[in-house]
Scaffold this active site. Structure first.
Site, PDB file in Angstrom:
ATOM      1  N   HIS A 100      -9.443   2.169  42.682  1.00 41.93           N
ATOM      2  CA  HIS A 100     -10.795   2.471  42.201  1.00 41.93           C
ATOM      3  C   HIS A 100     -11.438   3.407  43.216  1.00 41.93           C
ATOM      4  CE1 HIS A 100     -14.871   2.333  40.919  1.00 41.93           C
ATOM      5  NE2 HIS A 100     -15.279   1.551  41.890  1.00 41.93           N
ATOM      6  N   HIS A 102     -14.896   6.393  43.842  1.00 43.34           N
ATOM      7  CA  HIS A 102     -16.167   6.960  43.365  1.00 43.34           C
ATOM      8  C   HIS A 102     -16.100   8.467  43.517  1.00 43.34           C
ATOM      9  CE1 HIS A 102     -18.881   3.192  43.367  1.00 43.34           C
ATOM     10  NE2 HIS A 102     -17.637   2.819  43.347  1.00 43.34           N
ATOM     11  N   ASP A 125      -0.074  17.717  32.495  1.00 42.34           N
ATOM     12  CA  ASP A 125       1.094  17.318  33.297  1.00 42.34           C
ATOM     13  C   ASP A 125       1.030  15.845  33.693  1.00 42.34           C
ATOM     14  OD1 ASP A 125       1.733  20.391  35.200  1.00 42.34           O
ATOM     15  OD2 ASP A 125       2.396  19.711  33.221  1.00 42.34           O
ATOM     16  N   HIS A 176     -20.191   3.577  36.264  1.00 42.84           N
ATOM     17  CA  HIS A 176     -19.494   3.121  37.478  1.00 42.84           C
ATOM     18  C   HIS A 176     -18.598   4.230  38.034  1.00 42.84           C
ATOM     19  CE1 HIS A 176     -17.357  -0.494  39.583  1.00 42.84           C
ATOM     20  NE2 HIS A 176     -17.587   0.512  40.386  1.00 42.84           N
ATOM     21  N   TYR A 234       9.166  16.950  19.598  1.00 44.73           N
ATOM     22  CA  TYR A 234       9.365  17.403  18.212  1.00 44.73           C
ATOM     23  C   TYR A 234      10.702  18.145  18.106  1.00 44.73           C
ATOM     24  CZ  TYR A 234       4.355  16.560  17.441  1.00 44.73           C
ATOM     25  OH  TYR A 234       3.108  15.993  17.347  1.00 44.73           O
TER      26      TYR A 234
HETATM   27  O1  LIG Z   1     -17.428  -0.105  43.006  1.00 41.87           O
HETATM   28  C1  LIG Z   1     -17.838  -0.393  44.120  1.00 41.87           C
HETATM   29  C2  LIG Z   1     -19.282  -0.442  44.387  1.00 41.87           C
HETATM   30  O2  LIG Z   1     -19.963   0.110  43.280  1.00 41.87           O
HETATM   31  C3  LIG Z   1     -16.824  -0.652  45.190  1.00 41.87           C
HETATM   32  O3  LIG Z   1     -15.776   0.276  45.043  1.00 41.87           O
HETATM   33  C4  LIG Z   1     -17.320  -0.465  46.577  1.00 41.87           C
HETATM   34  O4  LIG Z   1     -17.664   0.873  46.750  1.00 41.87           O
HETATM   35  C5  LIG Z   1     -16.221  -0.863  47.544  1.00 41.87           C
HETATM   36  O5  LIG Z   1     -16.192  -2.239  47.557  1.00 41.87           O
HETATM   37  P1  LIG Z   1     -15.136  -3.014  48.472  1.00 41.87           P
HETATM   38  O6  LIG Z   1     -13.749  -2.696  47.980  1.00 41.87           O
HETATM   39  O7  LIG Z   1     -15.307  -2.504  49.907  1.00 41.87           O
HETATM   40  O8  LIG Z   1     -15.517  -4.463  48.319  1.00 41.87           O
END
Ligand SMILES: O=C(CO)[C@@H](O)[C@H](O)COP(=O)(O)O
Length: 237
Positions: A100, A102, A125, A176, A234
């Site tokens: 995950h 940002h 790709d 998010h 195809y």
């Molecule tokens: O999505 C979020 C916060 O919005 C998390 O990704 C934090 O940014 C990081 O959290 P930890 O992994 O350090 O608990």
């Protein structure tokens, strides 16, 4: 390899993948997290919550039970996104590493609640189609268990849209940011980097040509399948 050494190797892999995120400009401060699922031992190794990447060590990685989420090893708190990672591993058996971030441009698409369109071969790709954005979560979903419900809205969306999580290894979570995965930590990091690149390219492409539509379907499939070991689609090369 003895179990202790095997776990140490996995912790190093997870550490290195987490350290790659700030190095690649995909996160700032302590944002983001990477985990790895050791299915043979029914456990997940994940980044500790809120720890500065500059001082993070392999021994800081937290080991949790895949089925229960119970902490099996580690003195630090597991990432706040743990339940999202666990839900994805429990739902999709072919996912072995979840990331995950940002990262700025992918997060812009997520906050805009727009699917990231496949506009060119750079996208094709890696991802077989538009990168889907989840629906906005309900107040109850946000208030009850946001992280677990984040995993649920992701999995429900992929299942409802009949999207194969192997052919689409990234999603955008409304309000998010991106969640990305792969068969290994290294592959998941690569997918997270490519996602950010194509997210930026797409924003500027749409600014230059607001009426720009999706890329040619045949070219999308040709590039994706050629990159993923199938040299014809195809029946044509
Ligand atoms: O999505 C979020 C916060 O919005 C998390 O990704 C934090 O940014 C990081 O959290 P930890 O992994 O350090 O608990």
């Amino acid at each position: 390899m003895d179990p202790v050494n095997h776990l140490d190797v996995l912790k190093e892999k997870v550490l290195n993948a987490n350290l790659a995120l700030p190095k690649l400009g995909l996160v700032k401060l302590t944002w983001g997290n990477v985990s790895l699922c050791d299915r043979e031992n029914n456990r997940v190794i994940i980044k500790p919550s809120g720890v500065d990447y500059a001082v993070m060590t392999a021994q800081d990685m937290v080991v949790v039970d895949l089925s229960t989420g119970e902490v099996l090893e580690g003195v630090k708190k597991p990432s706040s996104d743990l339940q999202t990672h666990l839900h994805l591993y429990r739902t999709f058996s072919k996912i072995n590493s979840v990331i995950h971030t940002h990262s700025k441009f992918a997060t812009i698409w997520a906050q805009s609640e727009k699917d990231l369109p496949a506009l060119g071969t750079t996208h094709a790709d890696y991802f077989l189609g538009n990168i889907p954005c989840t629906r906005r979560m309900t107040e109850i979903e946000v208030k009850t268990d946001y992280e677990l419900n984040t995993g649920k809205v992701i999995s429900e969306m992929l299942i409802e849209k009949n999207i194969d999580p192997i052919e689409m290894q990234a999603v955008l979570v409304a309000a998010h940011g991106p969640f990305v995965w792969g068969e290994s930590c290294e592959k998941a990091v690569e997918n997270a980097l490519v996602l950010e690149e194509i997210a930026e390219m797409a924003i500027y492409s749409k600014m230059l040509t607001p009426t720009l539509g999706g890329m040619d379907e045949y070219l999308l499939h040709k590039h994706y399948f050629r990159k993923h070991g199938q040299f014809s689609y195809y029946g044509q090369n």
